[in-house]
Design an enzyme around this catalytic site. Structure first.
Site, PDB file in Angstrom:
ATOM      1  N   GLY A 176      -8.840 -11.246  12.629  1.00  0.00           N
ATOM      2  CA  GLY A 176      -9.753 -10.111  12.566  1.00  0.00           C
ATOM      3  C   GLY A 176     -11.221 -10.461  12.594  1.00  0.00           C
ATOM      4  CB  VAL A 224     -12.575  -5.046   5.321  1.00  0.00           C
ATOM      5  CG1 VAL A 224     -12.211  -4.032   6.402  1.00  0.00           C
ATOM      6  CG2 VAL A 224     -12.484  -4.392   3.944  1.00  0.00           C
ATOM      7  N   GLY A 225     -10.699  -6.668   7.593  1.00  0.00           N
ATOM      8  CA  GLY A 225     -10.667  -7.225   8.950  1.00  0.00           C
ATOM      9  C   GLY A 225     -11.104  -6.222   9.994  1.00  0.00           C
ATOM     10  CB  THR A 254      -2.596  -7.469  16.531  1.00  0.00           C
ATOM     11  OG1 THR A 254      -2.060  -8.286  15.472  1.00  0.00           O
ATOM     12  CG2 THR A 254      -1.949  -7.889  17.838  1.00  0.00           C
ATOM     13  CB  THR A 262      -1.337  -6.281  12.347  1.00  0.00           C
ATOM     14  OG1 THR A 262      -1.750  -6.864  11.144  1.00  0.00           O
ATOM     15  CG2 THR A 262      -2.335  -5.218  12.751  1.00  0.00           C
TER      16      THR A 262
HETATM   17  N1  ASP Z   1      -6.247  -8.185  12.689  1.00  0.00           N
HETATM   18  C1  ASP Z   1      -5.643  -8.136  11.387  1.00  0.00           C
HETATM   19  C2  ASP Z   1      -6.690  -8.453  10.347  1.00  0.00           C
HETATM   20  O1  ASP Z   1      -7.490  -9.348  10.568  1.00  0.00           O
HETATM   21  C3  ASP Z   1      -4.499  -9.064  11.213  1.00  0.00           C
HETATM   22  C4  ASP Z   1      -3.431  -9.002  12.263  1.00  0.00           C
HETATM   23  O2  ASP Z   1      -3.628  -8.437  13.332  1.00  0.00           O
HETATM   24  O3  ASP Z   1      -2.326  -9.518  12.044  1.00  0.00           O
HETATM   25  O4  ASP Z   1      -6.671  -7.857   9.293  1.00  0.00           O
END
Ligand code: ASP
Length: 331
Positions: free
Chosen positions: A252, A227-228, A249, A198
């Site tokens: 989420g 949805v994150g 990141t 991400t």
């Molecule tokens: N934070 C992102 C999500 O939960 C995933 C990630 O950071 O790799 O969609």
């Protein structure tokens, strides 16, 4: 007057084991991060806005197949791609975001258009795509987001019947590869195309303004419609000239429950602590309370930059105007 202008970026955090990464793979990541930092740095050096710099950096990260955003995004449980992105202007507190888009080539550009052209902040699914189409943004066939490496990672995640952070998925794949060739290469390096992350950017421009942007494919094997934090202002992205700009990141759901990005700004605002103290508290104390794993990047109005994470590694870097970009992966 000396400019404090600076940009920082991340390409995701997770279980990135040094033993499983070949030197040439590491170099490829560091080169990608440095090149993208340099592009953002050029905008800031020319007197451009923090908002333009973070948009450009995240657009380039979305186009790079090494990272989990845009081309190279992870697969949902249905074998599809659903992309989320957000952007915030610390000067005006204006924000824009899209989630669950499937055909917009660069979700961060759609988020920027929402910020500039809409009275709303967040559009989802079909509505987001209709808005992006009306803005004349580039659409692609869903196959554009497909990479074979991501597909293999998804098959492994499905086998384990769970959703996972992208870098944990890459590690699982490395273990499978090592087991398959245990006789010859116990630490077979991961194919360069098999590790992703991400993405996000934060910046301070020469005019003293802050901005942040975040973009993601989410987590591997996520349920359709999940949805994150990435497109949620306050959870995965936040910017306020009065405090700081933040992009996150990690897992989420935990970042949403901790309102992680805003918590950094809020601690500075209400507790009067430094950027470093606030960010360290969120990543090392608040998120671990609920097993939140990952990290964040943040910059304040004085040009202080922090990049804390509570995982084994985080693809990250920063570049000050007039200085060489600095990129790193491990602690
Ligand atoms: N934070 C992102 C999500 O939960 C995933 C990630 O950071 O790799 O969609």
């Amino acid at each position: 007057m000396k400019s404090n202008a600076v940009i920082a970026i991340h390409g995701g955090a997770g279980t990135i084991l040094r033993a499983s990464m070949a030197p040439e793979v590491e170099t490829r990541y560091l080169d990608a991060l440095s090149g993208i930092l340099a592009a953002g740095q050029r905008i800031l050096a020319a007197g451009g806005s923090a908002l333009d710099a973070v948009e450009q950096a995240v657009r380039l990260l979305e186009d790079c197949p090494l990272f989990n955003a845009g081309h190279g995004a992870v697969f949902t449980s249905a074998g599809t791609h659903e992309l989320d992105a957000s952007i915030m202007d610390g000067r005006t507190l204006e924000a824009g975001a899209v989630c669950c888009v499937k055909h917009v080539r660069n979700p961060v550009l759609a988020a920027r258009r929402v910020l500039e052209k809409s009275e709303h902040v967040l559009f989802t699914g079909e509505g987001a795509e209709a808005f992006a189409a009306a803005q004349g943004l580039e659409f692609v066939d869903p196959g554009y987001f497909h990479t074979d490496a991501r597909y293999r990672q998804w098959l492994l995640a499905r086998g384990e019947a769970r959703a996972m952070l992208d870098h944990d998925g890459a590690t699982l794949e490395a273990k499978a590869a090592a087991n398959a060739s245990a006789d010859s290469l116990p630490h077979e390096p991961i194919d360069p195309n098999r590790k992703f992350g991400t993405v996000g950017a934060v910046a301070l421009d020469a005019h003293g303004h802050l901005a942040a942007a975040t973009s993601t494919g989410g987590i591997t094997n996520k349920q359709v419609g999940r949805v994150g934090d990435a497109p949620l202002i306050g959870a995965g992205c936040y910017a306020d000239d009065a405090t700081c700009a933040v992009s996150t990141t990690g897992s989420g759901e935990m970042f949403m429950r901790m309102v992680a990005a805003y918590d950094v700004a809020a601690q500075m605002k209400y507790r009067g602590v430094s950027l470093s103290e606030a960010a360290t508290n969120v990543v090392m104390e608040q998120l671990p309370r609920i097993d939140g794993r990952g990290g964040l990047i943040a910059v304040d109005a004085q040009g202080n930059v922090v990049l804390p994470f509570n995982t084994e590694g985080m693809y990250r870097g920063y570049a000050r105007v007039g200085e060489a970009p600095v990129a790193s992966i491990y602690v």
